[in-house]
Design a protein around this motif. Structure first.
Motif, mmCIF file in Angstrom:
data_model
loop_
_atom_site.group_PDB
_atom_site.id
_atom_site.type_symbol
_atom_site.label_atom_id
_atom_site.label_comp_id
_atom_site.label_asym_id
_atom_site.label_seq_id
_atom_site.Cartn_x
_atom_site.Cartn_y
_atom_site.Cartn_z
ATOM 1 N N LEU A 32 0.150 -1.457 0.133
ATOM 2 C CA LEU A 32 0.037 0.071 -0.001
ATOM 3 C C LEU A 32 0.628 1.254 0.083
ATOM 4 O O LEU A 32 0.271 2.348 -0.923
ATOM 5 C CB LEU A 32 -0.702 -0.407 0.904
ATOM 6 C CG LEU A 32 -1.297 1.422 1.564
ATOM 7 C CD1 LEU A 32 -3.432 1.354 0.375
ATOM 8 C CD2 LEU A 32 -2.084 1.336 2.806
ATOM 9 N N VAL A 33 2.327 1.483 1.373
ATOM 10 C CA VAL A 33 2.698 2.338 0.547
ATOM 11 C C VAL A 33 3.349 2.234 -0.423
ATOM 12 O O VAL A 33 4.043 3.865 -1.183
ATOM 13 C CB VAL A 33 3.793 1.979 2.305
ATOM 14 C CG1 VAL A 33 4.747 3.339 1.795
ATOM 15 C CG2 VAL A 33 3.132 2.123 3.232
ATOM 16 N N GLU A 34 4.054 1.126 -1.100
ATOM 17 C CA GLU A 34 4.777 1.368 -2.139
ATOM 18 C C GLU A 34 3.587 2.305 -3.311
ATOM 19 O O GLU A 34 3.983 2.964 -3.971
ATOM 20 C CB GLU A 34 5.137 0.118 -3.166
ATOM 21 C CG GLU A 34 6.289 0.256 -2.293
ATOM 22 C CD GLU A 34 6.919 -1.631 -2.240
ATOM 23 O OE1 GLU A 34 6.167 -2.476 -2.604
ATOM 24 O OE2 GLU A 34 8.336 -1.933 -2.222
ATOM 25 N N ALA A 38 3.519 5.701 -5.512
ATOM 26 C CA ALA A 38 3.564 5.470 -6.882
ATOM 27 C C ALA A 38 2.304 6.670 -7.049
ATOM 28 O O ALA A 38 2.793 7.687 -8.588
ATOM 29 C CB ALA A 38 3.704 4.089 -7.803
ATOM 30 N N PHE A 39 1.431 6.804 -6.148
ATOM 31 C CA PHE A 39 0.687 7.665 -7.022
ATOM 32 C C PHE A 39 0.903 9.552 -6.820
ATOM 33 O O PHE A 39 1.202 10.159 -7.558
ATOM 34 C CB PHE A 39 -0.054 7.911 -5.824
ATOM 35 C CG PHE A 39 -1.628 8.325 -5.729
ATOM 36 C CD1 PHE A 39 -2.748 8.706 -6.974
ATOM 37 C CD2 PHE A 39 -2.242 9.257 -4.349
ATOM 38 C CE1 PHE A 39 -2.983 10.002 -6.632
ATOM 39 C CE2 PHE A 39 -2.567 10.240 -4.415
ATOM 40 C CZ PHE A 39 -3.749 10.912 -4.682
ATOM 41 N N ILE A 40 1.735 9.807 -6.147
ATOM 42 C CA ILE A 40 2.397 11.495 -4.931
ATOM 43 C C ILE A 40 2.930 11.194 -6.432
ATOM 44 O O ILE A 40 3.330 12.393 -6.851
ATOM 45 C CB ILE A 40 3.196 10.694 -4.000
ATOM 46 C CG1 ILE A 40 2.247 10.965 -2.728
ATOM 47 C CG2 ILE A 40 3.962 11.711 -4.093
ATOM 48 C CD1 ILE A 40 2.881 10.709 -1.583
ATOM 49 N N PHE A 105 -6.296 -7.745 -11.535
ATOM 50 C CA PHE A 105 -5.190 -8.105 -10.520
ATOM 51 C C PHE A 105 -4.607 -8.895 -9.285
ATOM 52 O O PHE A 105 -5.600 -9.613 -8.829
ATOM 53 C CB PHE A 105 -5.100 -6.668 -9.432
ATOM 54 C CG PHE A 105 -4.655 -4.928 -9.978
ATOM 55 C CD1 PHE A 105 -4.818 -4.758 -11.099
ATOM 56 C CD2 PHE A 105 -4.931 -4.160 -8.457
ATOM 57 C CE1 PHE A 105 -5.077 -3.398 -11.584
ATOM 58 C CE2 PHE A 105 -4.713 -2.685 -9.381
ATOM 59 C CZ PHE A 105 -4.698 -2.376 -10.652
ATOM 60 N N ASN A 106 -3.456 -9.445 -9.794
ATOM 61 C CA ASN A 106 -3.263 -10.304 -8.476
ATOM 62 C C ASN A 106 -2.868 -10.017 -6.870
ATOM 63 O O ASN A 106 -2.947 -8.703 -6.409
ATOM 64 C CB ASN A 106 -1.255 -11.642 -9.047
ATOM 65 C CG ASN A 106 -0.612 -10.340 -8.895
ATOM 66 O OD1 ASN A 106 -0.216 -9.230 -7.977
ATOM 67 N ND2 ASN A 106 0.313 -10.701 -9.558
ATOM 68 N N TYR A 107 -2.487 -10.660 -6.008
ATOM 69 C CA TYR A 107 -2.579 -10.648 -4.493
ATOM 70 C C TYR A 107 -1.398 -9.102 -4.595
ATOM 71 O O TYR A 107 -2.214 -8.334 -3.757
ATOM 72 C CB TYR A 107 -2.218 -11.544 -3.804
ATOM 73 C CG TYR A 107 -0.621 -12.075 -3.525
ATOM 74 C CD1 TYR A 107 0.079 -11.940 -2.841
ATOM 75 C CD2 TYR A 107 -0.106 -12.676 -4.213
ATOM 76 C CE1 TYR A 107 0.917 -12.019 -2.628
ATOM 77 C CE2 TYR A 107 1.110 -13.348 -4.915
ATOM 78 C CZ TYR A 107 2.053 -12.865 -3.653
ATOM 79 O OH TYR A 107 3.424 -13.193 -3.796
ATOM 80 N N SER A 108 -0.552 -9.244 -5.311
ATOM 81 C CA SER A 108 0.424 -8.164 -5.405
ATOM 82 C C SER A 108 0.253 -6.526 -5.023
ATOM 83 O O SER A 108 1.050 -5.660 -4.771
ATOM 84 C CB SER A 108 1.955 -8.336 -5.122
ATOM 85 O OG SER A 108 2.617 -9.297 -6.959
ATOM 86 N N GLU A 109 -0.892 -6.936 -6.017
ATOM 87 C CA GLU A 109 -0.844 -5.468 -6.588
ATOM 88 C C GLU A 109 -1.900 -4.795 -6.014
ATOM 89 O O GLU A 109 -2.265 -4.806 -6.032
ATOM 90 C CB GLU A 109 -1.385 -6.415 -8.212
ATOM 91 C CG GLU A 109 0.041 -6.388 -9.771
ATOM 92 C CD GLU A 109 -0.436 -6.915 -11.043
ATOM 93 O OE1 GLU A 109 -0.579 -5.812 -11.864
ATOM 94 O OE2 GLU A 109 -1.704 -7.889 -10.874
ATOM 95 N N ILE A 110 -1.243 -3.537 -5.841
ATOM 96 C CA ILE A 110 -2.349 -2.151 -5.688
ATOM 97 C C ILE A 110 -2.104 -0.911 -6.342
ATOM 98 O O ILE A 110 -1.153 -0.284 -6.677
ATOM 99 C CB ILE A 110 -2.250 -1.928 -4.088
ATOM 100 C CG1 ILE A 110 -1.902 -3.183 -3.283
ATOM 101 C CG2 ILE A 110 -2.567 -0.878 -3.702
ATOM 102 C CD1 ILE A 110 -2.352 -3.016 -1.760
ATOM 103 N N ALA A 111 -3.154 -0.021 -6.583
ATOM 104 C CA ALA A 111 -3.040 0.997 -6.845
ATOM 105 C C ALA A 111 -4.067 2.096 -6.733
ATOM 106 O O ALA A 111 -5.127 1.513 -6.119
ATOM 107 C CB ALA A 111 -3.711 1.358 -8.707
ATOM 108 N N ILE A 112 -3.532 2.847 -6.671
ATOM 109 C CA ILE A 112 -4.377 3.920 -5.860
ATOM 110 C C ILE A 112 -4.420 5.453 -6.740
ATOM 111 O O ILE A 112 -3.554 5.924 -7.692
ATOM 112 C CB ILE A 112 -3.535 5.073 -4.836
ATOM 113 C CG1 ILE A 112 -3.264 3.500 -4.067
ATOM 114 C CG2 ILE A 112 -4.567 5.879 -3.633
ATOM 115 C CD1 ILE A 112 -2.226 3.800 -2.971
#
Length: 257
Positions: A32-34, A38-40, A105-112
């Motif tokens: 989530l932090v990563e 990336a979002f910032i 998305f797989n378990y390791s993917e998060i996008a904000i």
């Protein structure tokens, strides 16, 4: 960004101190932090105030896991606020979040992504979102009687799980003192305790003379919002002697402190 990487563990540990189940999601918090980093990076480099409404996409399985946890939205928001501070940025208000399951998305993917309000044709000003809708949408009402005693000896009962405090007129407790930030602090009822958070104030939040970013309150604690003092109290079981003032909004003018 290397500095942030070294701080991720501290951010996770800080969240786990408030949310006992957070350690079960330590890997997810790291991702989530990563994703937030990336979002910032995708924003305008001169942007110092972050958008408050965020959409967080993740795999359906991860989405279900998070939504099954109590206060998941507040926990994620708390992590994002801590991360933004490490980057020298801030949210004007605590972020409002929406978890979106993405089957691709797989378990390791998060996008904000930021969610911006759509402005109707003919309307020039966007109506701001009420702070009552910020963070978790927990049901109102708490099982114990707690209150803040203000400098003018008015008693402000804490009757909701989330209480926003600041100079902005839409806060639950409005303190019209220029020393107090528009969104100064928040008191939240979590796992049987009241926890106060400084929400990015300029003058700081102090408990018994010590500056804090978050703190588990005890009866009798003296809260100072940049010099404006409040006393936190909790009624003992069966104690019906303290008068209650049934109001959700209260103002203190800056000539009282």
């Amino acid at each position: 960004m290397d500095l942030l990487e070294s701080k991720i563990k501290e951010i996770i540990e800080s969240s786990a101190a408030v949310f006992p189940w957070m350690d079960e999601h330590a890997i997810s918090v790291h991702r989530l932090v990563e994703a937030f980093q990336a979002f910032i990076n995708s924003l305008d480099g001169n942007q110092q105030i972050l958008p408050n409404r965020l959409s967080i996409s993740m795999s359906p399985q991860e989405c279900v896991k998070w939504k099954d946890e109590p206060d998941w939205e507040f926990a994620i928001a708390h992590t994002l606020i801590d991360t933004s501070k490490e980057l020298g940025l801030k949210f004007e208000n605590p972020p409002t979040l929406n978890l979106v399951p993405n089957p691709a998305f797989n378990y390791s993917e998060i996008a904000i992504e930021a969610v911006y309000p759509v402005e109707p044709i003919g309307i020039t000003n966007v109506v701001p979102i009420s702070p009552e809708a910020l963070l978790a949408r927990a049901p109102a009402g708490i099982p114990v009687r707690a209150a803040l005693i203000l400098e003018n000896e008015t008693v402000f009962p804490i009757e909701q799980r989330v209480t926003n405090i600041g100079r902005r007129s839409t806060n639950h407790l409005v303190i019209s003192d220029l020393r107090v930030s528009r969104g100064h602090a928040q008191i939240r009822y979590v796992n049987g305790s009241f926890i106060i958070f400084d929400t990015g104030s300029s003058g700081g939040t102090f408990i018994n003379g010590e500056r804090i970013s978050q703190y588990r309150l005890r009866s009798g604690d003296v809260i100072s919002l940049a010099g404006v003092k409040l006393i936190f109290t909790i009624d003992e079981p069966g104690d019906n002697t303290r008068p209650r003032q049934h109001t959700t909004d209260m103002k203190i003018s800056n000539d009282q402190g």
